[in-house]
Design a protein around this motif. Structure first.
Motif, PDB file in Angstrom:
ATOM      1  N   VAL A 105       0.861  -1.187   0.000  1.00 53.19           N
ATOM      2  CA  VAL A 105       0.000   0.000   0.000  1.00 53.19           C
ATOM      3  C   VAL A 105       0.893   1.231   0.000  1.00 53.19           C
ATOM      4  N   THR A 106       0.359   2.348  -0.491  1.00 47.91           N
ATOM      5  CA  THR A 106       1.116   3.597  -0.458  1.00 47.91           C
ATOM      6  C   THR A 106       1.158   4.120   0.968  1.00 47.91           C
ATOM      7  N   ARG A 107       2.107   5.004   1.228  1.00 46.85           N
ATOM      8  CA  ARG A 107       2.225   5.582   2.574  1.00 46.85           C
ATOM      9  C   ARG A 107       0.963   6.365   2.929  1.00 46.85           C
ATOM     10  N   ARG A 108       0.375   7.069   1.961  1.00 45.39           N
ATOM     11  CA  ARG A 108      -0.811   7.862   2.290  1.00 45.39           C
ATOM     12  C   ARG A 108      -2.007   6.967   2.586  1.00 45.39           C
ATOM     13  N   LEU A 109      -2.112   5.796   1.965  1.00 47.14           N
ATOM     14  CA  LEU A 109      -3.186   4.867   2.314  1.00 47.14           C
ATOM     15  C   LEU A 109      -2.929   4.270   3.699  1.00 47.14           C
ATOM     16  N   ALA A 110      -1.656   3.991   4.023  1.00 42.45           N
ATOM     17  CA  ALA A 110      -1.330   3.470   5.353  1.00 42.45           C
ATOM     18  C   ALA A 110      -1.729   4.464   6.436  1.00 42.45           C
ATOM     19  N   VAL A 111      -1.487   5.751   6.207  1.00 39.92           N
ATOM     20  CA  VAL A 111      -1.888   6.788   7.169  1.00 39.92           C
ATOM     21  C   VAL A 111      -3.409   6.828   7.295  1.00 39.92           C
ATOM     22  N   TYR A 112      -4.111   6.724   6.170  1.00 39.30           N
ATOM     23  CA  TYR A 112      -5.580   6.710   6.169  1.00 39.30           C
ATOM     24  C   TYR A 112      -6.109   5.528   6.988  1.00 39.30           C
ATOM     25  N   ILE A 113      -5.505   4.353   6.806  1.00 34.44           N
ATOM     26  CA  ILE A 113      -5.921   3.161   7.549  1.00 34.44           C
ATOM     27  C   ILE A 113      -5.671   3.360   9.048  1.00 34.44           C
ATOM     28  N   GLN A 114      -4.508   3.923   9.406  1.00 32.03           N
ATOM     29  CA  GLN A 114      -4.200   4.168  10.811  1.00 32.03           C
ATOM     30  C   GLN A 114      -5.200   5.131  11.447  1.00 32.03           C
ATOM     31  N   GLU A 115      -5.584   6.161  10.696  1.00 29.79           N
ATOM     32  CA  GLU A 115      -6.570   7.124  11.217  1.00 29.79           C
ATOM     33  C   GLU A 115      -7.947   6.468  11.375  1.00 29.79           C
ATOM     34  N   LEU A 116      -8.330   5.616  10.411  1.00 25.90           N
ATOM     35  CA  LEU A 116      -9.603   4.909  10.520  1.00 25.90           C
ATOM     36  C   LEU A 116      -9.625   3.982  11.733  1.00 25.90           C
ATOM     37  N   CYS A 117      -8.483   3.343  12.008  1.00 26.29           N
ATOM     38  CA  CYS A 117      -8.405   2.412  13.141  1.00 26.29           C
ATOM     39  C   CYS A 117      -8.586   3.120  14.478  1.00 26.29           C
ATOM     40  N   LYS A 118      -8.374   4.435  14.523  1.00 20.41           N
ATOM     41  CA  LYS A 118      -8.628   5.200  15.746  1.00 20.41           C
ATOM     42  C   LYS A 118     -10.119   5.411  15.973  1.00 20.41           C
TER      43      LYS A 118
END
Length: 196
Positions: A105-118
């Motif tokens: 995954v791209t870094r920006r998708l990884a950040v999006y996933i991390q934010e969703l997990c919050k």
């Protein structure tokens, strides 16, 4: 006539937008965007950020990116391995788009996933982004489709229970290195393998 360009949606440094193509995934439509290293930039080492002394080889992989509206987006990334004078090794060049050797995954998708997990459970995030799992599965199939059986001398066979109701995976392992050579569902042996 619109002057909007899709290029601005992929502002990754050191990469050049080549083109895009709409395709059908198993779970709907999507877009594949092709990116290549921008040859105006000298390649740098992803570990120490030192300028490389030469290209070793060309490679490519698919990465899942943020969706473009209702379209799921895959990036067809071309990248190079380079010789790093500081590390003394052959390494993947730094492209700022994804972690070398990391998840697909791209870094920006990884950040999006991390934010969703919050905000959501991991199960809900996985359901929302289910194609990440599919893309990863496809990548693993490509990477491990051809197993190297050279040098095998001793094999070990084992059963691993998983889930409920006595379900098993049968594994065949290179006894000397511990490398998994084959995995099958239930208590079965690989094709061509005969028990004495």
């Amino acid at each position: 006539m619109s002057n909007i360009s899709i290029t601005s949606l992929f502002p990754f440094r050191r990469l050049k937008f080549i083109g895009s193509e709409d395709i059908d995934f198993e779970q709907g439509t999507g877009t594949v965007v092709e990116l290549r290293p921008d040859l105006r930039f000298a390649p740098i080492c992803s570990s120490c950020k030192t300028k490389g002394v030469g290209k070793h080889s060309n490679h490519q992989r698919f990465l899942r990116d943020l969706s473009l509206g209702p379209h799921k987006t895959l990036i067809h990334l071309h990248y190079r391995k380079i010789k790093c004078p500081h590390c003394g090794q052959i390494v993947v060049e730094e492209l700022d788009i994804a972690e070398p050797g990391g998840p697909r995954v791209t870094r920006r998708l990884a950040v999006y996933i991390q934010e969703l997990c919050k905000l959501m459970t991991v199960k809900d995030v996985a359901e929302h982004l289910k194609t990440v799992k599919e893309i990863d599965k496809q990548g693993l199939k490509q990477e491990f489709a051809h197993i190297d059986y050279n040098g095998l001398r001793y094999l070990a066979v084992d059963e691993i229970p998983y889930g409920k109701h006595h379900r098993y995976l049968t594994t065949v392992i290179d006894f000397e290195t511990g490398r998994i050579v084959w995995v099958g569902k239930d208590r079965i042996l690989p094709p061509g393998c005969h028990c004495l």
